[in-house]
Scaffold this active site. Structure first.
Site, mmCIF file in Angstrom:
data_model
loop_
_atom_site.group_PDB
_atom_site.id
_atom_site.type_symbol
_atom_site.label_atom_id
_atom_site.label_comp_id
_atom_site.label_asym_id
_atom_site.label_seq_id
_atom_site.Cartn_x
_atom_site.Cartn_y
_atom_site.Cartn_z
ATOM 1 N N ASP A 289 0.870 -1.174 0.000
ATOM 2 C CA ASP A 289 0.000 0.000 0.000
ATOM 3 C C ASP A 289 0.911 1.229 0.000
ATOM 4 O O ASP A 289 2.130 1.122 0.112
ATOM 5 C CB ASP A 289 -0.961 -0.024 1.193
ATOM 6 C CG ASP A 289 -2.172 0.876 0.929
ATOM 7 O OD1 ASP A 289 -2.131 1.688 -0.018
ATOM 8 O OD2 ASP A 289 -3.159 0.779 1.667
HETATM 9 C C1 BGC Z 1 -4.954 3.338 0.071
HETATM 10 C C2 BGC Z 1 -5.168 2.276 -0.974
HETATM 11 C C3 BGC Z 1 -5.029 2.881 -2.345
HETATM 12 C C4 BGC Z 1 -3.673 3.545 -2.456
HETATM 13 C C5 BGC Z 1 -3.412 4.156 -3.815
HETATM 14 C C6 BGC Z 1 -3.677 4.141 -0.154
HETATM 15 O O1 BGC Z 1 -3.581 5.230 0.680
HETATM 16 O O2 BGC Z 1 -4.907 2.712 1.339
HETATM 17 O O3 BGC Z 1 -6.431 1.680 -0.807
HETATM 18 O O4 BGC Z 1 -5.212 1.896 -3.316
HETATM 19 O O5 BGC Z 1 -3.581 4.582 -1.490
HETATM 20 O O6 BGC Z 1 -4.168 5.271 -4.022
#
Ligand code: BGC
Length: 730
Positions: A289
C-alpha cells in the site's frame, strides 16, 4: 545474371543479420507467456529488474491522504505508475518513452483506484453488497473497466474485500460488509467484471485484492491502526474472501498498512509467501500500500529504510508503491547477500507475467475514442444497481410507495439538493455535475400531478437552526414529508474514522420539529456506514437506506418512492442500536451464558441485523425440505424452500441460507451464511429456491493454520424464519 547474384547476396546478408538479430522471443506474441517472461528476464540488467519493482505516480494526486507527494520525473523504464489523469494521449506519450527510449521496451503498467466506477459512478461497495446481485455488480465493474481502459488505466486497486465489523472505521464503505462469504462472492464478481474472460481482452483491466490482510479489524475503528487478529479469526473471517479472489484469478494483491498481531501485513512471510504463493499458488504479484514498506519503521519492525526494504521484499511484497525504498536499497542488499538474486528474479517475473497477460507488450497504447463515459447502457446498469442496493428499513402503515393521493411532497433536508455527496468517497473521475439531485429525480418521477415543496432545513452539520421554521412551514402544507439526511462523502473512506456513528444533532433536531406537524415522515439516508438511528427511527414512518448511490442514485430512489420499482435490498452489515454496541455482527460466537450478559441500559440487540430489508410485497416462506436427514461426508444435501408472493406487487426476494452447528472441536459462530439466491416472484406466484449443500465446502471449518476439518454431528440449516436439523455421519 548479374542482377540475380546481387539479389542472392542481399538475401543471404539479410538472413545473416536476422540470425544475428532475430525478433527476440519476448517480442513474439505467438510465444507462450512463460517463455516470453523467461526470455526477457535473462536479457535484463539488475538495474532494469529493480526498476520493475517500483511504482511512482504521474498526474495530480487526488487522494487527500497521500497529497503533497509529487515526483518531478521518473525513469522511462519504471515498472508501474499510478496515473491520476484520464487523458489517453498523455498516457501514450509516457508509454512511448518506455517502449522506444529504453533498451528493452518494457511497457509501464498504469494503475489507479477505480473503486465504484470511473466516471459512471455507481453505488459504494457497501451498498452493492446489499443488492445480493453479484451478476449486476460484475456488469458495473465491466463498465468501470472499459471507461478506465479507454482513459489509459490497465490496473485497478480494487476490490477491497476486508471484512469489516466496526462502522466507525471509514473504510467500511469500501468493502461488502461484515460477512466473509458475502465479501468473497462480491469480490469474485468484481474480479470477473474487471478482468473479463481474459486479461488481454480489449476492455479488461487487472484487479487487485486489497488490503491483504486483516485491515478491517483496525482497533477502535481508527484507520492505519493495529489489528489484533487471532490465527483462528484470520482464517475463519479475513482469509475467506482473499482465497476466493485468488482462486477466481485476481492478478494482484495489495498488502495492508496494518500490523497483524505484531507482524505487519506488509512484512508478513506467512500470509504473503507461505499462504498466498506456496499454498494458493498465486503467480501474480503483491504491491505494497502507499508507503507501507517505509512505514514498517513507524510500526517498529525496521530500524531504517534498508531494513524495511529487506523485510517487505523477502516477506513477499514485489512492488513498492511510491516510497522508493526498493530502488534505493535492493542493490545494496544483494551485494550484502541478504537478498538472493533468485528472489529478485521471481519478483520481476511475477510483474512481467501480468504485463504479458494484459497484452501490454503487444498493444501498449490506449486507443483514442470519442465516447468513453456515461453511455446510456452504463447509466442503466448504475441505476439498476443503485435501486437494488437500496434497503427499505421501515414502512409503517404502508406509507410507501407514495400513492396517487399524494398531491404535495415536502422534500426537506441537507441531502435533498446535493450532488457531490451522492457520489461517495473514492469516486475516481466522477463529476458531481453528472449526478442528479434527489429534488430533480423526484420532480421527473412524479411529474405534473404532484407538487414538490423543497426546503433545506439545515446543513449536514453545525448548529444553525435558522432553516428549520421554513422546513416546518413547507411540511405543513404537504401531504407527506420526505426528509433526506446523511453524511458527507468524506466522512467515510480512508482516514475517515468517527467516534460515533450517529448523525449530527442538528439533523436529528430537524426531524424532531418536522414530527410535530403530524405529517407522515419518510426518512431517506445517504451515508457510507451503518448509522445509529436510535433517536430517529421512532420519528420516521418509513426509512429508505439509499447509501451513496452514484450518478444514477436519485432516479433509482425516485423509482422506489413512487413504487415503480419494488425495493429488494437487504443489509450486508448490521446497524447497531447505538455506537456503544460495536462490535456487533450476526456471525459472532455463542456466549457462555446466552440468557445473560446483556447491557443494563439498552437492548443488546442491534436495530437491524445483517440480512434485514423489507419489500412492498409480502413473501411467505414454506418449511425447508431436505433430501435426507442424515448424510455422509461425501454426500451432498439438496435443500429447497418455496417462497410465495402474497402481496400486491411483484418483487425480488433473496433467500439467504445459513448453517449452524451443534458442537465442534473448535466453537462455531451462531450461524454462517453459505449461499444466497435472488429471484423475482410475480404477484400470487411462488418460486422454489434451492441450495446444494456440499459438506466439505459448507460444513467444514478451518483451524488456526487454515487446515479444514469436517466433523460428524448435528447441524441446522436456516433460511428466512425456517430452520431444519440434519446429521452428518462418517
Ligand atoms: C490506500 C489504498 C489505495 C492507495 C493508492 C492508499 O492510501 O490505502 O487503498 O489503493 O492509497 O491510491
Amino acid at each position: 545474371m548479374k542482377y540475380f547474384s546481387l539479389l542472392a547476396v542481399l538475401l543471404v546478408s539479410q538472413q545473416v543479420i536476422a540470425n544475428r538479430n532475430p525478433v527476440p522471443v519476448y517480442k513474439n506474441k505467438n510465444t507462450p507467456t512463460e517463455l516470453r517472461v523467461t526470455d526477457l528476464l535473462k536479457r535484463m540488467t539488475l538495474d532494469e529488474k529493480i526498476l520493475q519493482l517500483n511504482q511512482q505516480t504521474v498526474g495530480d494526486n487526488n487522494n487527500p491522504n497521500n497529497k503533497g507527494y509529487k515526483k518531478p520525473d521518473f525513469p522511462a523504464g519504471i515498472g508501474s505508475l499510478i496515473y491520476f489523469g484520464s487523458d489517453p494521449v498523455f498516457r501514450n506519450t509516457v508509454q512511448k518513452r518506455a517502449m522506444e527510449e529504453t533498451r528493452l521496451g518494457i511497457p509501464i503498467l498504469f494503475g489507479y483506484d477505480v473503486i465504484h466506477g470511473f466516471r459512471t459512478v455507481y453505488p459504494i461497495s457497501l451498498a452493492q453488497g446489499c443488492s445480493w446481485n453479484p451478476a449486476l455488480v460484475a456488469q458495473a465493474c465491466a463498465v468501470a473497466a472499459k471507461e478506465a481502459k479507454l482513459s489509459g488505466i490497465d490496473w485497478t486497486f480494487s476490490p477491497m474485500i476486508d471484512v469489516a465489523r466496526d462502522p466507525r472505521w471509514g473504510r467500511v464503505a469500501e468493502g461488502y460488509g461484515e460477512d466473509p462469504y458475502t465479501n468473497a462472492i462480491f469480490g469474485v464478481a468484481s474480479v470477473k467484471g474487471y478482468q473479463g474472460s481474459k486479461l488481454s481482452d480489449t476492455y479488461s483491466i487487472a484487479a487487485c485484492l486489497k488490503h491483504y490482510i486483516g485491515y478491517g479489524m483496525s482497533e477502535g475503528g481508527r484507520d492505519y491502526h493495529y489489528s489484533d487478529v487471532s490465527a483462528q479469526s484470520l482464517w475463519e473471517t479475513y482469509m475467506v474472501p482473499y482465497e476466493a479472489g485468488v482462486k477466481a484469478g485476481a492478478a494482484t494483491l495489495m498488502s495492508g498498512f496494518n500490523d497483524i498481531s505484531g507482524i505487519p501485513a506488509s512484512a508478513n512471510p506467512y500470509t504473503l509467501t507461505k499462504i498466498l504463493k506456496e499454498r494458493w499458488g498465486h503467480d501474480g504479484f503483491v504491491v505494497s500500500d502507499w508507503g507501507s514498506v517505509e512505514q514498517l519503521i513507524a510500526q517498529g519492525v525496521a530500524n531504517d529504510r534498508k531494513e524495511a526494504a529487506l523485510k517487505a521484499f523477502m516477506a513477499g511484497v514485489e512492488m513498492d508503491m511510491v516510497d522508493d525504498v526498493y530502488t534505493q536499497n535492493l542493490k545494496k542488499l544483494i551485494a550484502e547477500k541478504k537478498v538472493p538474486m533468485s528472489r529478485i528474479d521471481d519478483a520481476v517475473k511475477r510483474i512481467l507475467r501480468i504485463k504479458f497477460r494484459l497484452g501490454l507488450f503487444d498493444n501498449p497504447y490506449t486507443p483514442i475514442v470519442d465516447q468513453r463515459y456515461l453511455q446510456p447502457e452504463s447509466k442503466a446498469i448504475a441505476q439498476n444497481l443503485a435501486a437494488e442496493s437500496m434497503v427499505l428499513l421501515k414502512n409503517d402503515r404502508h406509507v410507501l410507495p407514495l400513492n396517487d393521493h399524494i398531491k404535495q411532497i415536502a422534500l426537506i433536508g441537507p441531502l435533498a439538493k446535493n450532488q457531490a455527496d451522492l457520489l461517495g468517497n473514492w469516486a475516481a473521475h466522477g463529476d458531481a455535475a453528472d449526478a442528479e439531485t434527489i429534488l430533480d429525480g423526484l420532480t421527473k418521477e412524479f411529474g405534473q400531478s404532484t407538487q414538490i415543496n423543497y426546503a433545506k432545513g439545515c446543513e449536514i452539520d453545525g448548529e444553525d437552526e435558522s432553516g428549520i421554521d421554513e422546513a416546518v412551514a413547507v411540511a405543513k402544507k404537504s401531504d407527506v414529508i420526505v426528509v433526506c439526511l446523511g453524511e458527507r462523502k468524506n466522512w467515510t473512506g480512508e482516514n475517515a474514522s468517527r467516534s460515533t456513528i450517529a448523525l449530527p444533532a442538528i439533523q436529528e433536531k430537524l426531524v424532531k420539529e418536522l414530527k410535530k406537524t403530524g405529517k407522515p415522515i419518510v426518512l431517506v439516508l445517504t451515508n457510507g456506514r451503518p448509522l445509529e438511528l436510535v433517536r430517529l427511527e421512532p420519528l420516521a414512518d418509513a426509512i429508505v437506506e439509499m447509501w451513496q448511490p452514484g450518478v444514477e442514485g436519485s432516479a433509482a430512489l425516485a423509482s422506489i418512492l413512487s413504487g415503480r420499482v419494488n425495493p429488494s435490498g437487504k443489509l450486508d452489515i448490521t446497524f447497531p442500536l447505538t455506537t456503544g454496541q460495536i462490535p456487533i455482527y450476526y456471525d459472532m460466537r455463542q456466549s457462555a451464558r446466552p440468557y445473560a450478559g446483556k447491557y443494563q441500559d439498552i437492548s443488546t440487540d442491534p436495530l437491524y441485523w445483517f440480512g434485514y430489508g423489507l419489500s412492498y410485497t409480502n413473501f411467505v416462506y414454506s418449511p425447508i425440505s431436505i433430501s435426507a436427514v442424515k448424510i455422509h461426508k461425501n454426500q451432498k444435501l439438496t435443500a429447497t424452500i418455496e417462497v410465495a408472493n402474497n402481496g400486491g406487487l411483484k418483487g425480488k426476494e433473496t433467500v439467504l441460507w445459513y448453517i449452524s452447528s451443534h458442537a465442534s472441536s473448535i466453537s462455531r459462530p451462531v450461524k454462517e451464511l453459505k449461499y444466497f439466491e435472488k429471484e423475482e416472484i410475480n404477484i400470487g406466484g411462488k418460486r422454489v429456491f434451492k441450495f446444494e449443500l456440499d459438506p466439505y465446502r459448507d460444513l467444514s471449518f478451518p483451524d488456526a493454520d487454515g487446515k479444514r476439518h469436517l466433523e460428524a454431528g448435528d447441524f441446522y440449516l436456516l433460511a428466512g424464519n425456517q430452520k431444519i436439523k440434519f446429521e452428518l455421519i462418517d
